[in-house]
Design a protein around this motif. Structure first.
Motif, PDB file in Angstrom:
ATOM      1  N   PRO A  93     -47.771 -46.009  22.044  1.00  0.00           N
ATOM      2  CA  PRO A  93     -47.127 -47.303  22.270  1.00  0.00           C
ATOM      3  C   PRO A  93     -45.646 -47.098  22.600  1.00  0.00           C
ATOM      4  O   PRO A  93     -44.940 -46.385  21.883  1.00  0.00           O
ATOM      5  CB  PRO A  93     -47.304 -48.054  20.945  1.00  0.00           C
ATOM      6  CG  PRO A  93     -47.794 -47.063  19.960  1.00  0.00           C
ATOM      7  CD  PRO A  93     -48.209 -45.821  20.663  1.00  0.00           C
ATOM      8  N   VAL A  94     -45.213 -47.699  23.716  1.00  0.00           N
ATOM      9  CA  VAL A  94     -43.829 -47.556  24.173  1.00  0.00           C
ATOM     10  C   VAL A  94     -43.246 -48.920  24.533  1.00  0.00           C
ATOM     11  O   VAL A  94     -43.981 -49.892  24.738  1.00  0.00           O
ATOM     12  CB  VAL A  94     -43.726 -46.615  25.402  1.00  0.00           C
ATOM     13  CG1 VAL A  94     -44.112 -45.196  25.035  1.00  0.00           C
ATOM     14  CG2 VAL A  94     -44.564 -47.123  26.558  1.00  0.00           C
ATOM     15  N   VAL A  95     -41.927 -48.956  24.612  1.00  0.00           N
ATOM     16  CA  VAL A  95     -41.198 -50.157  24.987  1.00  0.00           C
ATOM     17  C   VAL A  95     -40.171 -49.771  26.038  1.00  0.00           C
ATOM     18  O   VAL A  95     -39.526 -48.724  25.925  1.00  0.00           O
ATOM     19  CB  VAL A  95     -40.486 -50.773  23.759  1.00  0.00           C
ATOM     20  CG1 VAL A  95     -39.603 -51.932  24.157  1.00  0.00           C
ATOM     21  CG2 VAL A  95     -41.500 -51.199  22.719  1.00  0.00           C
ATOM     22  N   GLU A  96     -40.022 -50.612  27.073  1.00  0.00           N
ATOM     23  CA  GLU A  96     -39.009 -50.376  28.095  1.00  0.00           C
ATOM     24  C   GLU A  96     -37.823 -51.296  27.841  1.00  0.00           C
ATOM     25  O   GLU A  96     -38.001 -52.490  27.626  1.00  0.00           O
ATOM     26  CB  GLU A  96     -39.591 -50.650  29.478  1.00  0.00           C
ATOM     27  CG  GLU A  96     -38.675 -50.235  30.599  1.00  0.00           C
ATOM     28  CD  GLU A  96     -39.323 -50.423  31.955  1.00  0.00           C
ATOM     29  OE1 GLU A  96     -39.118 -51.496  32.553  1.00  0.00           O
ATOM     30  OE2 GLU A  96     -40.049 -49.503  32.389  1.00  0.00           O
ATOM     31  N   GLN A  97     -36.617 -50.719  27.845  1.00  0.00           N
ATOM     32  CA  GLN A  97     -35.394 -51.480  27.600  1.00  0.00           C
ATOM     33  C   GLN A  97     -34.394 -51.199  28.717  1.00  0.00           C
ATOM     34  O   GLN A  97     -34.389 -50.114  29.295  1.00  0.00           O
ATOM     35  CB  GLN A  97     -34.770 -51.081  26.263  1.00  0.00           C
ATOM     36  CG  GLN A  97     -35.658 -51.332  25.064  1.00  0.00           C
ATOM     37  CD  GLN A  97     -35.056 -50.774  23.794  1.00  0.00           C
ATOM     38  OE1 GLN A  97     -34.716 -49.610  23.716  1.00  0.00           O
ATOM     39  NE2 GLN A  97     -34.924 -51.623  22.784  1.00  0.00           N
ATOM     40  N   CYS A  98     -33.526 -52.162  28.997  1.00  0.00           N
ATOM     41  CA  CYS A  98     -32.467 -51.984  29.991  1.00  0.00           C
ATOM     42  C   CYS A  98     -31.133 -51.758  29.292  1.00  0.00           C
ATOM     43  O   CYS A  98     -30.847 -52.394  28.278  1.00  0.00           O
ATOM     44  CB  CYS A  98     -32.361 -53.213  30.892  1.00  0.00           C
ATOM     45  SG  CYS A  98     -33.741 -53.358  32.022  1.00  0.00           S
ATOM     46  N   PHE A  99     -30.343 -50.849  29.861  1.00  0.00           N
ATOM     47  CA  PHE A  99     -29.023 -50.549  29.336  1.00  0.00           C
ATOM     48  C   PHE A  99     -28.045 -50.404  30.493  1.00  0.00           C
ATOM     49  O   PHE A  99     -28.434 -50.054  31.605  1.00  0.00           O
ATOM     50  CB  PHE A  99     -29.024 -49.238  28.535  1.00  0.00           C
ATOM     51  CG  PHE A  99     -29.818 -49.298  27.272  1.00  0.00           C
ATOM     52  CD1 PHE A  99     -29.243 -49.744  26.099  1.00  0.00           C
ATOM     53  CD2 PHE A  99     -31.150 -48.908  27.250  1.00  0.00           C
ATOM     54  CE1 PHE A  99     -29.972 -49.794  24.925  1.00  0.00           C
ATOM     55  CE2 PHE A  99     -31.886 -48.959  26.082  1.00  0.00           C
ATOM     56  CZ  PHE A  99     -31.301 -49.407  24.914  1.00  0.00           C
ATOM     57  N   HIS A 100     -26.777 -50.654  30.221  1.00  0.00           N
ATOM     58  CA  HIS A 100     -25.699 -50.391  31.160  1.00  0.00           C
ATOM     59  C   HIS A 100     -24.896 -49.223  30.588  1.00  0.00           C
ATOM     60  O   HIS A 100     -24.363 -49.318  29.483  1.00  0.00           O
ATOM     61  CB  HIS A 100     -24.811 -51.622  31.343  1.00  0.00           C
ATOM     62  CG  HIS A 100     -25.511 -52.721  32.066  1.00  0.00           C
ATOM     63  ND1 HIS A 100     -26.251 -53.684  31.421  1.00  0.00           N
ATOM     64  CD2 HIS A 100     -25.620 -52.984  33.387  1.00  0.00           C
ATOM     65  CE1 HIS A 100     -26.766 -54.508  32.311  1.00  0.00           C
ATOM     66  NE2 HIS A 100     -26.401 -54.106  33.510  1.00  0.00           N
ATOM     67  N   ILE A 101     -24.825 -48.125  31.345  1.00  0.00           N
ATOM     68  CA  ILE A 101     -24.206 -46.892  30.873  1.00  0.00           C
ATOM     69  C   ILE A 101     -22.885 -46.666  31.615  1.00  0.00           C
ATOM     70  O   ILE A 101     -22.875 -46.535  32.839  1.00  0.00           O
ATOM     71  CB  ILE A 101     -25.132 -45.680  31.108  1.00  0.00           C
ATOM     72  CG1 ILE A 101     -26.531 -45.932  30.567  1.00  0.00           C
ATOM     73  CG2 ILE A 101     -24.513 -44.407  30.545  1.00  0.00           C
ATOM     74  CD1 ILE A 101     -26.627 -46.076  29.086  1.00  0.00           C
TER      75      ILE A 101
END
Length: 106
Positions: A72-80
């Motif tokens: 089980p995985v989750v996709e997340q958005c980030f600003h780097i």
């Protein structure tokens, strides 16, 4: 960094240093808007993480997916954020391999 191959290692290193359970990092950047431009920049990336590494309140049921290994995985958005630095070869210490003698202006 002048292209994605230069940005990706910087972003992946930062993501792995800060987040647990990282499975994949995808950078959303075409390079056109900051192609080698000196200064501070931000790239958006999608990070796939193991659901087991997140707190329950960090995800909803709709965020849960399964990767190719059945985890089980989750996709997340980030600003780097990252910085492109420039080197003035004329001011490097004597003996430095990149130092050169600058010509006087005409």
């Amino acid at each position: 960094p002048r292209d994605l191959s230069g940005v990706l290692p910087v972003v992946v290193e930062r993501v792995n240093r800060v987040l647990d359970g990282v499975v994949d990092v995808e950078v959303e950047w075409d390079g056109g808007n900051l192609h080698g431009i000196v200064g501070d920049h931000i790239v958006k990336c999608r990070v796939t993480r193991l659901a087991s590494s997140l707190r329950d309140d960090d995800m909803g049921e709709e965020d849960l997916d399964t990767d190719e290994h059945g985890r089980p995985v989750v996709e997340q958005c980030f600003h780097i954020p990252f910085t492109i630095l420039d080197t003035n070869e004329c001011t490097l210490p004597v003996g430095h391999p990149m130092r050169h003698q600058c010509h006087e202006p005409a």
